[in-house]
Write a protein that holds these residues in place. Sequence first.
Motif, PDB file in Angstrom:
ATOM      1  N   ARG A  36       0.646  -0.948  -0.301  1.00 55.26           N
ATOM      2  CA  ARG A  36       0.159  -0.126  -0.430  1.00 55.26           C
ATOM      3  C   ARG A  36       0.842   0.983   0.141  1.00 55.26           C
ATOM      4  O   ARG A  36       0.570   2.335  -0.747  1.00 55.26           O
ATOM      5  N   ARG A  37       2.038   1.073   0.969  1.00 50.70           N
ATOM      6  CA  ARG A  37       2.968   2.397   0.716  1.00 50.70           C
ATOM      7  C   ARG A  37       4.039   2.448  -0.246  1.00 50.70           C
ATOM      8  O   ARG A  37       3.114   3.826  -0.915  1.00 50.70           O
ATOM      9  N   ALA A  38       4.086   1.471  -0.811  1.00 46.41           N
ATOM     10  CA  ALA A  38       4.250   1.787  -2.504  1.00 46.41           C
ATOM     11  C   ALA A  38       3.556   2.190  -3.577  1.00 46.41           C
ATOM     12  O   ALA A  38       4.176   3.331  -4.155  1.00 46.41           O
ATOM     13  N   VAL A  39       2.954   1.227  -3.546  1.00 46.17           N
ATOM     14  CA  VAL A  39       1.486   2.149  -3.468  1.00 46.17           C
ATOM     15  C   VAL A  39       1.193   3.931  -4.081  1.00 46.17           C
ATOM     16  O   VAL A  39       1.002   4.285  -5.335  1.00 46.17           O
ATOM     17  N   LEU A  40       0.920   3.989  -2.745  1.00 50.13           N
ATOM     18  CA  LEU A  40       0.669   5.368  -2.435  1.00 50.13           C
ATOM     19  C   LEU A  40       1.963   6.420  -2.732  1.00 50.13           C
ATOM     20  O   LEU A  40       1.479   7.477  -4.162  1.00 50.13           O
ATOM     21  N   ALA A  41       3.220   6.031  -2.388  1.00 51.84           N
ATOM     22  CA  ALA A  41       4.037   7.008  -3.523  1.00 51.84           C
ATOM     23  C   ALA A  41       4.336   6.956  -4.901  1.00 51.84           C
ATOM     24  O   ALA A  41       4.314   8.611  -5.338  1.00 51.84           O
ATOM     25  N   SER A  42       3.780   5.792  -5.538  1.00 48.68           N
ATOM     26  CA  SER A  42       3.638   6.048  -7.018  1.00 48.68           C
ATOM     27  C   SER A  42       2.851   6.243  -7.471  1.00 48.68           C
ATOM     28  O   SER A  42       2.949   7.479  -8.402  1.00 48.68           O
ATOM     29  N   ALA A  43       1.358   6.230  -6.409  1.00 50.87           N
ATOM     30  CA  ALA A  43       0.740   7.458  -7.163  1.00 50.87           C
ATOM     31  C   ALA A  43       0.936   8.955  -7.124  1.00 50.87           C
ATOM     32  O   ALA A  43       0.492   9.144  -8.007  1.00 50.87           O
ATOM     33  N   ALA A  44       1.809   9.395  -6.044  1.00 53.55           N
ATOM     34  CA  ALA A  44       2.087  10.982  -5.795  1.00 53.55           C
ATOM     35  C   ALA A  44       3.231  11.297  -7.097  1.00 53.55           C
ATOM     36  O   ALA A  44       2.876  12.712  -7.434  1.00 53.55           O
ATOM     37  N   ALA A  45       3.522  10.301  -7.022  1.00 55.10           N
ATOM     38  CA  ALA A  45       4.724  10.400  -8.276  1.00 55.10           C
ATOM     39  C   ALA A  45       4.285  11.187  -9.418  1.00 55.10           C
ATOM     40  O   ALA A  45       4.215  11.547 -10.265  1.00 55.10           O
ATOM     41  N   LEU A  46       3.447  10.196 -10.205  1.00 58.19           N
ATOM     42  CA  LEU A  46       2.680  10.101 -11.358  1.00 58.19           C
ATOM     43  C   LEU A  46       1.303  11.221 -10.962  1.00 58.19           C
ATOM     44  O   LEU A  46       1.426  12.351 -12.154  1.00 58.19           O
ATOM     45  N   VAL A  47       1.409  11.642 -10.251  1.00 48.39           N
ATOM     46  CA  VAL A  47       0.567  13.146  -9.663  1.00 48.39           C
ATOM     47  C   VAL A  47       1.504  14.040 -10.495  1.00 48.39           C
ATOM     48  O   VAL A  47       1.022  15.305 -10.698  1.00 48.39           O
ATOM     49  N   VAL A  48       2.270  14.466  -9.377  1.00 46.59           N
ATOM     50  CA  VAL A  48       3.819  15.417  -9.923  1.00 46.59           C
ATOM     51  C   VAL A  48       3.872  15.537 -11.072  1.00 46.59           C
ATOM     52  O   VAL A  48       3.727  17.171 -11.837  1.00 46.59           O
ATOM     53  N   LEU A  49       4.343  13.965 -12.184  1.00 47.63           N
ATOM     54  CA  LEU A  49       4.828  13.540 -12.858  1.00 47.63           C
ATOM     55  C   LEU A  49       3.680  14.500 -14.357  1.00 47.63           C
ATOM     56  O   LEU A  49       3.852  15.148 -15.089  1.00 47.63           O
ATOM     57  N   ALA A  50       2.428  14.323 -13.757  1.00 53.84           N
ATOM     58  CA  ALA A  50       1.082  14.596 -15.115  1.00 53.84           C
ATOM     59  C   ALA A  50       1.103  16.161 -14.616  1.00 53.84           C
ATOM     60  O   ALA A  50       1.077  17.080 -15.598  1.00 53.84           O
ATOM     61  N   GLY A  51       1.295  16.628 -13.035  1.00 57.59           N
ATOM     62  CA  GLY A  51       0.884  18.271 -13.040  1.00 57.59           C
ATOM     63  C   GLY A  51       2.070  18.877 -13.677  1.00 57.59           C
ATOM     64  O   GLY A  51       1.373  19.761 -14.841  1.00 57.59           O
ATOM     65  N   GLY A  52       3.410  18.382 -13.522  1.00 61.43           N
ATOM     66  CA  GLY A  52       4.529  19.103 -14.168  1.00 61.43           C
ATOM     67  C   GLY A  52       4.412  18.994 -15.586  1.00 61.43           C
ATOM     68  O   GLY A  52       4.469  20.262 -17.315  1.00 61.43           O
ATOM     69  N   GLY A  53       3.703  17.975 -16.309  1.00 61.77           N
ATOM     70  CA  GLY A  53       3.942  17.434 -18.326  1.00 61.77           C
ATOM     71  C   GLY A  53       2.596  18.623 -18.376  1.00 61.77           C
ATOM     72  O   GLY A  53       2.520  19.175 -19.465  1.00 61.77           O
ATOM     73  N   TYR A  54       1.464  19.177 -17.853  1.00 63.05           N
ATOM     74  CA  TYR A  54      -0.106  19.311 -18.332  1.00 63.05           C
ATOM     75  C   TYR A  54       1.111  21.359 -18.054  1.00 63.05           C
ATOM     76  O   TYR A  54       0.792  21.919 -19.103  1.00 63.05           O
ATOM     77  N   LEU A  55       1.843  21.823 -17.193  1.00 59.73           N
ATOM     78  CA  LEU A  55       2.193  22.652 -16.924  1.00 59.73           C
ATOM     79  C   LEU A  55       3.054  23.429 -18.310  1.00 59.73           C
ATOM     80  O   LEU A  55       3.010  23.830 -18.853  1.00 59.73           O
ATOM     81  N   TYR A  56       3.803  21.985 -18.722  1.00 61.62           N
ATOM     82  CA  TYR A  56       4.695  22.127 -19.637  1.00 61.62           C
ATOM     83  C   TYR A  56       4.116  22.467 -21.059  1.00 61.62           C
ATOM     84  O   TYR A  56       4.393  23.454 -21.574  1.00 61.62           O
ATOM     85  N   ALA A  57       3.065  21.242 -20.863  1.00 65.86           N
ATOM     86  CA  ALA A  57       1.500  21.812 -22.413  1.00 65.86           C
ATOM     87  C   ALA A  57       1.444  22.759 -22.272  1.00 65.86           C
ATOM     88  O   ALA A  57       1.387  23.615 -23.787  1.00 65.86           O
ATOM     89  N   SER A  58       0.641  23.368 -21.934  1.00 68.99           N
ATOM     90  CA  SER A  58       0.818  24.523 -21.532  1.00 68.99           C
ATOM     91  C   SER A  58       1.100  25.825 -21.340  1.00 68.99           C
ATOM     92  O   SER A  58       0.606  26.732 -20.887  1.00 68.99           O
ATOM     93  N   ARG A  59       2.470  26.682 -21.471  1.00 69.57           N
ATOM     94  CA  ARG A  59       2.645  26.867 -21.211  1.00 69.57           C
ATOM     95  C   ARG A  59       2.907  28.437 -22.431  1.00 69.57           C
ATOM     96  O   ARG A  59       2.822  27.051 -23.517  1.00 69.57           O
ATOM     97  N   PRO A  60       2.697  29.644 -22.423  1.00 75.13           N
ATOM     98  CA  PRO A  60       2.837  30.398 -23.657  1.00 75.13           C
ATOM     99  C   PRO A  60       4.205  30.298 -24.748  1.00 75.13           C
ATOM    100  O   PRO A  60       4.709  29.633 -24.694  1.00 75.13           O
ATOM    101  N   GLU A  61       3.232  30.144 -25.824  1.00 74.60           N
ATOM    102  CA  GLU A  61       4.400  29.850 -26.995  1.00 74.60           C
ATOM    103  C   GLU A  61       5.457  31.217 -26.915  1.00 74.60           C
ATOM    104  O   GLU A  61       5.121  32.302 -26.449  1.00 74.60           O
ATOM    105  N   PRO A  62       6.783  31.476 -27.208  1.00 80.11           N
ATOM    106  CA  PRO A  62       7.240  31.915 -26.655  1.00 80.11           C
ATOM    107  C   PRO A  62       6.667  33.431 -28.466  1.00 80.11           C
ATOM    108  O   PRO A  62       6.765  32.387 -29.345  1.00 80.11           O
ATOM    109  N   GLY A  63       7.075  34.065 -28.152  1.00 78.31           N
ATOM    110  CA  GLY A  63       6.754  35.414 -28.831  1.00 78.31           C
ATOM    111  C   GLY A  63       8.148  35.576 -30.290  1.00 78.31           C
ATOM    112  O   GLY A  63       8.417  35.074 -29.428  1.00 78.31           O
TER     113      GLY A  63
END
Length: 199
Positions: A36-63
Amino acid sequence: MTRGIGPIEPGEETHARDTAHARPRGRLARRYDRHRRAVLASAAALVVLAGGGYLYASRPEPGPAPPPPYPSQVVDVVYVAPVAGPPGDRAGDFSFSVLLSVRSGPPVTVTRLTQPYDGLSVTSSPRAPFQTKSHSARKIIFTIRVTECEKAPRNLSLPFLDVTLRNTRAIQAHSFILGGRYAQDLSEALEVACSNDSR
């Protein structure tokens, strides 16, 4: 009979559990806890990665990059001094040196160097067109020739040079006022040239 409050008795669910008599957990329960601890740690890591990916994908295009500056905004022309002219100069020819510097931006090419006065002509060494790179300076010697003393100016207060500049942004004709020392040196040279010419 005495009145008072008797001893406080514990209420329901207030007894400390006796850990000595607690049933030991089985191997399966301990394994479940680790899993259970390993699954929770993996889930937290996936949430962090998904959030970072979303921020990277939604960053404004450089003018688009800002355009380079206009050449006249980054070029300085400073008067240095009179100099001996090149061999073969005629009487009535006199030479001066200036320092042309480019402060920033792309290289600047001088495509033309002239002066505005009737009765005078100008040549330069190096001959135009020539280029000066950013963050550097170039010494230019320009020679003025008196073509007609009657039309040559006298007692100049703010003589200037007309310089046509080009960089990747624009071509500009710009007048550079070279200051009081240049005015005095040019006036004296004209006086000498035209007094010799009148004899």
